[in-house]
Design an enzyme around this catalytic site. Structure first.
Site, mmCIF file in Angstrom:
data_model
loop_
_atom_site.group_PDB
_atom_site.id
_atom_site.type_symbol
_atom_site.label_atom_id
_atom_site.label_comp_id
_atom_site.label_asym_id
_atom_site.label_seq_id
_atom_site.Cartn_x
_atom_site.Cartn_y
_atom_site.Cartn_z
ATOM 1 N N SER A 1 83.634 114.243 74.489
ATOM 2 C CA SER A 1 84.097 115.275 75.402
ATOM 3 C C SER A 1 85.584 115.551 75.182
ATOM 4 O O SER A 1 86.007 115.869 74.076
ATOM 5 C CB SER A 1 83.768 114.855 76.832
ATOM 6 N N ASP B 1 73.403 121.318 76.661
ATOM 7 C CA ASP B 1 74.557 120.693 77.285
ATOM 8 C C ASP B 1 75.158 121.678 78.278
ATOM 9 O O ASP B 1 75.650 122.737 77.890
ATOM 10 C CB ASP B 1 75.580 120.313 76.213
ATOM 11 N N HIS C 1 75.306 115.943 78.622
ATOM 12 C CA HIS C 1 76.597 115.863 77.950
ATOM 13 C C HIS C 1 76.914 114.458 77.451
ATOM 14 O O HIS C 1 77.990 114.234 76.891
ATOM 15 C CB HIS C 1 77.685 116.313 78.955
#
Length: 266
Positions: free
Chosen positions: A90, A211, A245
């Protein structure tokens, strides 16, 4: 930064960097398998709920991507790590990109997991959120972080993975609220697209097929921006057929297989 180094001392060093809301424990389903082949480094960013500075009242935490890139370089210098494979989840993916430009000696390969340079939609760019969505999210997190955190965890990890949701929610909930909101704001309002053309290290973009935080269009954009830069490292994209995610939580075996494949393919 609570760094831990373990695994195969003769193997390539792999630095695992968690993203927003996580801690070094976000990797616990994949790190033991990786340690059979690689020398593994895990750590906590200064904003993490597991970081000593955060536990002591939040003094000293950083929410700037460039400041966090400096944290990363300092940690790798302290550990004597050079030419490592960096796996950034991320927001940590873009932190790794920034650090690799400033300190190319530290990185041999960047693996960008669910990374995004820009989360807000614009004409010609699909980031995942409209500006109004971001305003609502920041307002909710600021008004009652304890109530917002589990809802956010379910949204980003995915309703079909209740145990993974609970694990991430616990890590997210351990952040002090002021730090959590400040870092969230920095992430959601960032625009780091200009960083991508400067990345010269070899990159592999790893994205889940579905996602909610960073749609697959973001991965495609990143690859085009990096390939178009003419960087010598090369950029590839691998899509994991999972939702959410956090592939390290929701598809750990597939995630390990992907990492072993891309990191051993030199």
């Amino acid at each position: 930064m609570n760094a831990r180094v373990f695994g195969n001392e003769d193997g390539e060093t792999v630095v695992l960097a968690h993203g927003y809301g996580g801690t070094r424990f976000i990797w616990e389903d994949v790190a033991p398998a990786l340690a059979a082949t690689f020398r593994v480094v895990v750590f906590d960013w200064s904003f993490s709920g597991a970081a000593a500075t955060n536990k002591d009242g939040g003094e000293g935490y950083c929410c700037s991507y460039y400041g966090l890139a400096d944290e990363l370089a300092a940690l790798m210098d302290e550990l004597g790590v050079r030419r490592a494979a960096f796996v950034g989840h991320s927001m940590a993916g873009m932190i790794g990109c920034i650090a690799s430009i400033a300190r190319p000696d530290l990185f041999s390969h960047l693996v960008l997991v669910g990374a995004s340079p820009r989360y807000i939609n614009e004409d010609g760019y699909e980031g995942g959120f409209d500006p109004a969505d971001v305003d609502v999210m920041l307002a909710a997190a600021g008004a009652d972080f304890a109530a917002w955190a589990p809802r956010f965890a379910e949204a980003v990890v995915g309703q079909g993975h209740p145990s993974a949701v609970a694990r991430f929610a616990k890590q997210l909930g351990s952040m002090i609220p002021d730090a959590a909101v400040a870092v969230l704001r920095a992430v959601l309002t960032s625009d780091l697209r200009g960083v991508l053309p400067g990345v010269a290290a070899r990159c592999t973009i790893v994205h889940c097929a579905r996602d909610a935080v960073a749609p697959l269009a973001v991965a495609r954009y990143m690859q085009r921006a990096m390939v178009g830069s003419g960087g010598g490292g090369g950029t590839d994209t691998v899509v994991i057929e999972s939702s959410g995610h956090f592939p390290q939580l929701t598809a750990p075996k597939e995630f390990v297989r992907v990492l072993e494949t891309v990191l051993l393919d030199h």
